[in-house]
Design a protein around this motif. Structure first.
Motif, PDB file in Angstrom:
ATOM      1  N   ARG A   1      -7.034   5.078  -5.436  1.00 15.31           N
ATOM      2  CA  ARG A   1      -7.443   5.846  -6.614  1.00 15.31           C
ATOM      3  C   ARG A   1      -6.971   7.290  -6.471  1.00 15.31           C
ATOM      4  O   ARG A   1      -6.869   7.816  -5.363  1.00 15.31           O
ATOM      5  CB  ARG A   1      -8.967   5.813  -6.770  1.00 15.31           C
ATOM      6  CG  ARG A   1      -9.546   4.428  -7.004  1.00 15.31           C
ATOM      7  CD  ARG A   1     -11.053   4.520  -7.225  1.00 15.31           C
ATOM      8  NE  ARG A   1     -11.632   3.218  -7.566  1.00 15.31           N
ATOM      9  CZ  ARG A   1     -12.100   2.355  -6.671  1.00 15.31           C
ATOM     10  NH1 ARG A   1     -12.052   2.654  -5.369  1.00 15.31           N
ATOM     11  NH2 ARG A   1     -12.612   1.202  -7.063  1.00 15.31           N
ATOM     12  N   ASP A   2      -6.744   7.902  -7.610  1.00 16.64           N
ATOM     13  CA  ASP A   2      -6.403   9.329  -7.609  1.00 16.64           C
ATOM     14  C   ASP A   2      -7.076  10.004  -8.785  1.00 16.64           C
ATOM     15  O   ASP A   2      -7.636   9.340  -9.671  1.00 16.64           O
ATOM     16  CB  ASP A   2      -4.879   9.520  -7.659  1.00 16.64           C
ATOM     17  CG  ASP A   2      -4.257   8.955  -8.918  1.00 16.64           C
ATOM     18  OD1 ASP A   2      -4.613   9.444 -10.012  1.00 16.64           O
ATOM     19  OD2 ASP A   2      -3.418   8.029  -8.830  1.00 16.64           O
ATOM     20  N   ASP A   3      -7.030  11.327  -8.791  1.00 17.88           N
ATOM     21  CA  ASP A   3      -7.652  12.104  -9.874  1.00 17.88           C
ATOM     22  C   ASP A   3      -6.601  12.770 -10.748  1.00 17.88           C
ATOM     23  O   ASP A   3      -6.832  13.844 -11.313  1.00 17.88           O
ATOM     24  CB  ASP A   3      -8.611  13.154  -9.290  1.00 17.88           C
ATOM     25  CG  ASP A   3      -7.902  14.163  -8.391  1.00 17.88           C
ATOM     26  OD1 ASP A   3      -6.700  13.949  -8.086  1.00 17.88           O
ATOM     27  OD2 ASP A   3      -8.531  15.168  -7.999  1.00 17.88           O
ATOM     28  N   GLY A   4      -5.428  12.116 -10.856  1.00 22.25           N
ATOM     29  CA  GLY A   4      -4.325  12.711 -11.609  1.00 22.25           C
ATOM     30  C   GLY A   4      -4.335  12.336 -13.078  1.00 22.25           C
ATOM     31  O   GLY A   4      -5.387  12.118 -13.689  1.00 22.25           O
ATOM     32  N   GLN A   5      -3.114  12.227 -13.644  1.00 26.96           N
ATOM     33  CA  GLN A   5      -2.978  12.014 -15.082  1.00 26.96           C
ATOM     34  C   GLN A   5      -3.519  10.649 -15.508  1.00 26.96           C
ATOM     35  O   GLN A   5      -4.164  10.522 -16.546  1.00 26.96           O
ATOM     36  CB  GLN A   5      -1.496  12.107 -15.474  1.00 26.96           C
ATOM     37  CG  GLN A   5      -0.901  13.487 -15.296  1.00 26.96           C
ATOM     38  CD  GLN A   5       0.556  13.512 -15.707  1.00 26.96           C
ATOM     39  OE1 GLN A   5       1.082  12.502 -16.163  1.00 26.96           O
ATOM     40  NE2 GLN A   5       1.197  14.652 -15.540  1.00 26.96           N
TER      41      GLN A   5
ATOM     42  N   LEU B   1       0.825  -1.199   0.000  1.00 28.27           N
ATOM     43  CA  LEU B   1       0.000   0.000   0.000  1.00 28.27           C
ATOM     44  C   LEU B   1       0.862   1.254   0.000  1.00 28.27           C
ATOM     45  O   LEU B   1       0.507   2.267  -0.637  1.00 28.27           O
ATOM     46  CB  LEU B   1      -0.946  -0.021   1.202  1.00 28.27           C
ATOM     47  CG  LEU B   1      -1.982  -1.153   1.216  1.00 28.27           C
ATOM     48  CD1 LEU B   1      -2.843  -1.083   2.465  1.00 28.27           C
ATOM     49  CD2 LEU B   1      -2.855  -1.095  -0.032  1.00 28.27           C
ATOM     50  N   ASP B   2       1.997   1.219   0.702  1.00 27.59           N
ATOM     51  CA  ASP B   2       2.925   2.360   0.662  1.00 27.59           C
ATOM     52  C   ASP B   2       3.359   2.647  -0.769  1.00 27.59           C
ATOM     53  O   ASP B   2       3.415   3.804  -1.202  1.00 27.59           O
ATOM     54  CB  ASP B   2       4.164   2.063   1.515  1.00 27.59           C
ATOM     55  CG  ASP B   2       3.887   2.209   3.012  1.00 27.59           C
ATOM     56  OD1 ASP B   2       2.862   2.829   3.355  1.00 27.59           O
ATOM     57  OD2 ASP B   2       4.689   1.694   3.809  1.00 27.59           O
ATOM     58  N   GLU B   3       3.684   1.594  -1.515  1.00 28.27           N
ATOM     59  CA  GLU B   3       4.128   1.776  -2.890  1.00 28.27           C
ATOM     60  C   GLU B   3       3.023   2.360  -3.758  1.00 28.27           C
ATOM     61  O   GLU B   3       3.262   3.249  -4.590  1.00 28.27           O
ATOM     62  CB  GLU B   3       4.586   0.427  -3.458  1.00 28.27           C
ATOM     63  CG  GLU B   3       5.020   0.459  -4.905  1.00 28.27           C
ATOM     64  CD  GLU B   3       6.278   1.279  -5.131  1.00 28.27           C
ATOM     65  OE1 GLU B   3       6.484   1.749  -6.265  1.00 28.27           O
ATOM     66  OE2 GLU B   3       7.050   1.452  -4.169  1.00 28.27           O
ATOM     67  N   LEU B   4       1.793   1.878  -3.571  1.00 24.04           N
ATOM     68  CA  LEU B   4       0.687   2.375  -4.391  1.00 24.04           C
ATOM     69  C   LEU B   4       0.369   3.831  -4.073  1.00 24.04           C
ATOM     70  O   LEU B   4       0.129   4.634  -4.992  1.00 24.04           O
ATOM     71  CB  LEU B   4      -0.551   1.499  -4.171  1.00 24.04           C
ATOM     72  CG  LEU B   4      -0.398   0.016  -4.538  1.00 24.04           C
ATOM     73  CD1 LEU B   4      -1.723  -0.717  -4.315  1.00 24.04           C
ATOM     74  CD2 LEU B   4       0.075  -0.164  -5.968  1.00 24.04           C
ATOM     75  N   VAL B   5       0.376   4.206  -2.788  1.00 23.28           N
ATOM     76  CA  VAL B   5       0.128   5.600  -2.415  1.00 23.28           C
ATOM     77  C   VAL B   5       1.273   6.486  -2.908  1.00 23.28           C
ATOM     78  O   VAL B   5       1.055   7.604  -3.407  1.00 23.28           O
ATOM     79  CB  VAL B   5      -0.060   5.718  -0.888  1.00 23.28           C
ATOM     80  CG1 VAL B   5      -0.133   7.181  -0.457  1.00 23.28           C
ATOM     81  CG2 VAL B   5      -1.326   4.989  -0.450  1.00 23.28           C
ATOM     82  N   SER B   6       2.505   5.983  -2.787  1.00 26.74           N
ATOM     83  CA  SER B   6       3.658   6.750  -3.267  1.00 26.74           C
ATOM     84  C   SER B   6       3.567   6.998  -4.762  1.00 26.74           C
ATOM     85  O   SER B   6       3.858   8.109  -5.249  1.00 26.74           O
ATOM     86  CB  SER B   6       4.947   6.003  -2.930  1.00 26.74           C
ATOM     87  OG  SER B   6       6.071   6.646  -3.489  1.00 26.74           O
ATOM     88  N   ASN B   7       3.163   6.006  -5.539  1.00 24.44           N
ATOM     89  CA  ASN B   7       2.997   6.197  -6.980  1.00 24.44           C
ATOM     90  C   ASN B   7       1.963   7.276  -7.276  1.00 24.44           C
ATOM     91  O   ASN B   7       2.136   8.099  -8.183  1.00 24.44           O
ATOM     92  CB  ASN B   7       2.582   4.890  -7.639  1.00 24.44           C
ATOM     93  CG  ASN B   7       3.750   3.959  -7.862  1.00 24.44           C
ATOM     94  OD1 ASN B   7       4.901   4.333  -7.676  1.00 24.44           O
ATOM     95  ND2 ASN B   7       3.462   2.729  -8.249  1.00 24.44           N
ATOM     96  N   ALA B   8       0.857   7.245  -6.531  1.00 21.22           N
ATOM     97  CA  ALA B   8      -0.188   8.239  -6.759  1.00 21.22           C
ATOM     98  C   ALA B   8       0.321   9.653  -6.478  1.00 21.22           C
ATOM     99  O   ALA B   8      -0.025  10.603  -7.199  1.00 21.22           O
ATOM    100  CB  ALA B   8      -1.398   7.933  -5.869  1.00 21.22           C
ATOM    101  N   LEU B   9       1.168   9.820  -5.458  1.00 21.47           N
ATOM    102  CA  LEU B   9       1.681  11.143  -5.115  1.00 21.47           C
ATOM    103  C   LEU B   9       2.796  11.580  -6.047  1.00 21.47           C
ATOM    104  O   LEU B   9       2.901  12.759  -6.401  1.00 21.47           O
ATOM    105  CB  LEU B   9       2.174  11.145  -3.668  1.00 21.47           C
ATOM    106  CG  LEU B   9       1.107  10.887  -2.583  1.00 21.47           C
ATOM    107  CD1 LEU B   9       1.743  10.811  -1.205  1.00 21.47           C
ATOM    108  CD2 LEU B   9       0.034  11.976  -2.611  1.00 21.47           C
ATOM    109  N   ARG B  10       3.655  10.642  -6.471  1.00 22.14           N
ATOM    110  CA  ARG B  10       4.826  11.016  -7.272  1.00 22.14           C
ATOM    111  C   ARG B  10       4.530  11.128  -8.759  1.00 22.14           C
ATOM    112  O   ARG B  10       5.077  11.981  -9.440  1.00 22.14           O
ATOM    113  CB  ARG B  10       5.938   9.982  -7.073  1.00 22.14           C
ATOM    114  CG  ARG B  10       6.613  10.017  -5.735  1.00 22.14           C
ATOM    115  CD  ARG B  10       7.813   9.078  -5.678  1.00 22.14           C
ATOM    116  NE  ARG B  10       7.463   7.692  -5.981  1.00 22.14           N
ATOM    117  CZ  ARG B  10       7.783   7.066  -7.102  1.00 22.14           C
ATOM    118  NH1 ARG B  10       8.459   7.702  -8.047  1.00 22.14           N
ATOM    119  NH2 ARG B  10       7.438   5.808  -7.297  1.00 22.14           N
ATOM    120  N   LEU B  11       3.676  10.230  -9.265  1.00 26.62           N
ATOM    121  CA  LEU B  11       3.560  10.076 -10.709  1.00 26.62           C
ATOM    122  C   LEU B  11       2.300  10.666 -11.314  1.00 26.62           C
ATOM    123  O   LEU B  11       2.282  10.954 -12.510  1.00 26.62           O
ATOM    124  CB  LEU B  11       3.632   8.582 -11.074  1.00 26.62           C
ATOM    125  CG  LEU B  11       4.872   7.827 -10.568  1.00 26.62           C
ATOM    126  CD1 LEU B  11       4.769   6.359 -10.929  1.00 26.62           C
ATOM    127  CD2 LEU B  11       6.145   8.428 -11.159  1.00 26.62           C
TER     128      LEU B  11
END
Length: 464
Positions: free
Chosen positions: A389-393, A357-367
């Motif tokens: 889930r995120d609302d990014g690219q 989960l750390d990796e998935l949240v980190s991806n959402a924040l970084r990428l």
């Protein structure tokens, strides 16, 4: 499997018993009934002969007494009737009571008064309740003046036949019991190695490569199979250990030269001027990227060396992670939403669910350049689904198909720190625990141009 073997053997034994016992039982019943029928034929024949003489001479007292005595001794009403069906001689009341219960009697009496002997009445099966009606004409051809009729209750005869059938069935069960007594231990001896091999395969599928099958029990063929299975697992475990050792050793051995290289490159900074500085900055970035790659490879080797998944409470995992995620999102000016019902219990992948989960949240924040990151969980059937889930690219469908491959990175993320291993390692670990990592559309973007990115982890539920 033992039950399957018995399901085959028991019906075969039952069919064998039935094949041997049923024809004999049917023959026994027929013979018993035929003997009774022949006896009644002899009785009515004798009474018909006496009745013809008595009726022609008018001396019926002796025959009346004999018919009454016959009824008294055997309980069988025997009567001499005239052509109208009225009782001339014999126990009239007993005969009439018995006649009312026999629908076949008029047909048999009519045949007898016509000068013929009818077939026996009723069924001869032991479970049938009808009586045996036998009629013999008195007189011959056109001189028939009446008939002698007996109505025999066959309940005792049928009871004897049923008792004999029960005895035969009991004797027939002995081979069945003997077969089960032999088949049960034999099936246990044959199937125990199969069950152990199945259990070993199940443990191996969960990642435990140290499990071996028992190769000293059961038939020779199964012992050879277990030996071959163990030899195969030895080769697999050795190959996996060599692979992990190579990754770990290579990462460790390259760390020191890379560190020395980075120090050497950085020590050149004061001596650079003009056009040499961009080349210097590229060299430093490449060395840093190589160090991150080595760190990821070492982390992958450590996580994959843990062989077994284990049950975990999702609440306890989130309790150690959510505060840190909130701090990271708050620092970058973003929002974290957590929607997870309490009490969910699931199978945790090797290396820890928190790390995934750390990796998935980190991806959402970084990428993803997201403004909102949402962590949610739901349960359905035998699976707990956790979504980040995120609302990014986000990624389009072609990119999502490649994103779980090792070292793959989107062209948009080439200048963002990362190695392209994170999602691939998470997918492998989730799959080894019997789950699945899927990539889907995320939250709607604020500008309405589409959806962000979503990583969905589905893991087996653990029942209490």
């Amino acid at each position: 499997m033992r039950r399957r073997l018995l399901v085959v053997l028991v019906p075969l034994a039952v069919l064998l018993v039935a094949a041997l016992g049923v024809p004999h039982s049917v023959t026994l019943a027929e013979r018993e009934m035929q003997e009774t029928y022949v006896d009644r034929l002899g009785d009515v024949g004798r009474f018909a002969s006496l009745a013809e003489t008595a009726l022609s001479s008018g001396r019926t007292e002796a025959l009346q007494q004999e018919l009454a005595r016959y009824h008294e001794l055997y309980g069988i009403p025997a009567a001499v009737i005239d052509t109208s069906g009225a009782v001339l001689l014999g126990p009239a009341r007993a005969y009439q009571e018995a006649a009312r219960a026999e629908p076949a009697l008029p047909r048999i009496v009519t045949a007898a008064l016509a000068g013929t002997r009818s077939e026996p009445s009723g069924e001869w099966a032991p479970w049938d309740g009808s009586a045996l009606v036998v009629a013999e004409p008195v007189g011959r051809d056109s001189e028939v003046v009446g008939a002698v009729v007996t109505i025999s209750d066959l309940s005792k005869t049928r009871s004897r036949v049923l008792l004999q059938w029960a005895q035969l069935a009991g004797l027939g069960l002995l081979p069945l019991i003997a077969l089960i007594a032999v088949a049960w231990p034999v099936s246990a001896w044959v199937l125990r190695p199969v069950r152990e091999l199945d259990a070993a395969s199940s443990r191996i599928s969960q990642g435990d490569l140290t499990i071996r099958a028992e190769a000293e029990a059961g038939p020779v063929e199964l012992r050879r199979l277990a030996g071959s299975f163990n030899t195969m697992m030895d080769a697999v475990e050795n190959a996996v250990q060599r692979q992990r050792a190579f990754v770990s050793d290579a990462s460790h051995q390259l760390r020191n030269p890379l560190t020395s290289l980075r120090l050497a490159v950085e020590s050149m900074e004061p001596h650079l001027a003009g056009s040499g500085r961009p080349v210097y900055e590229v060299a430093v970035d490449e060395v840093k990227a190589m160090q991150r790659l080595l760190n990821s490879l070492q982390a992958s080797a450590r996580m994959e060396s843990i062989r077994t998944a284990s049950p975990v409470e999702l609440d306890s995992v989130l309790a150690t992670r959510v505060d840190r995620w909130r701090a990271l999102t708050a620092t970058s000016g973003r929002t974290l939403a957590v929607d997870v019902p309490p009490g969910l219990r699931l199978l945790e992948p090797t290396g820890g669910l928190g790390s995934i989960l750390d990796e998935l949240v980190s991806n959402a924040l970084r990428l993803s350049e997201a403004q909102v990151v949402e962590v949610s969980a739901r349960t359905g059937g035998d699976v707990v689904t956790i979504a980040v889930r995120d609302d990014g690219q986000g990624l389009d469908s072609s990119e999502r198909a490649q994103a779980l491959r090792r070292f793959w990175r989107s062209p948009r993320h080439q200048n963002v720190s990362g190695t392209g291993l994170g999602l691939a390692i998470c997918a492998d670990l989730v799959g080894a625990a019997g789950g699945e990592l899927r990539l889907e559309d995320g939250l709607p973007r604020p500008d309405g141009s589409g959806h962000g990115f979503a990583a969905v982890v589905a893991l087996p539920v653990v029942r209490d």
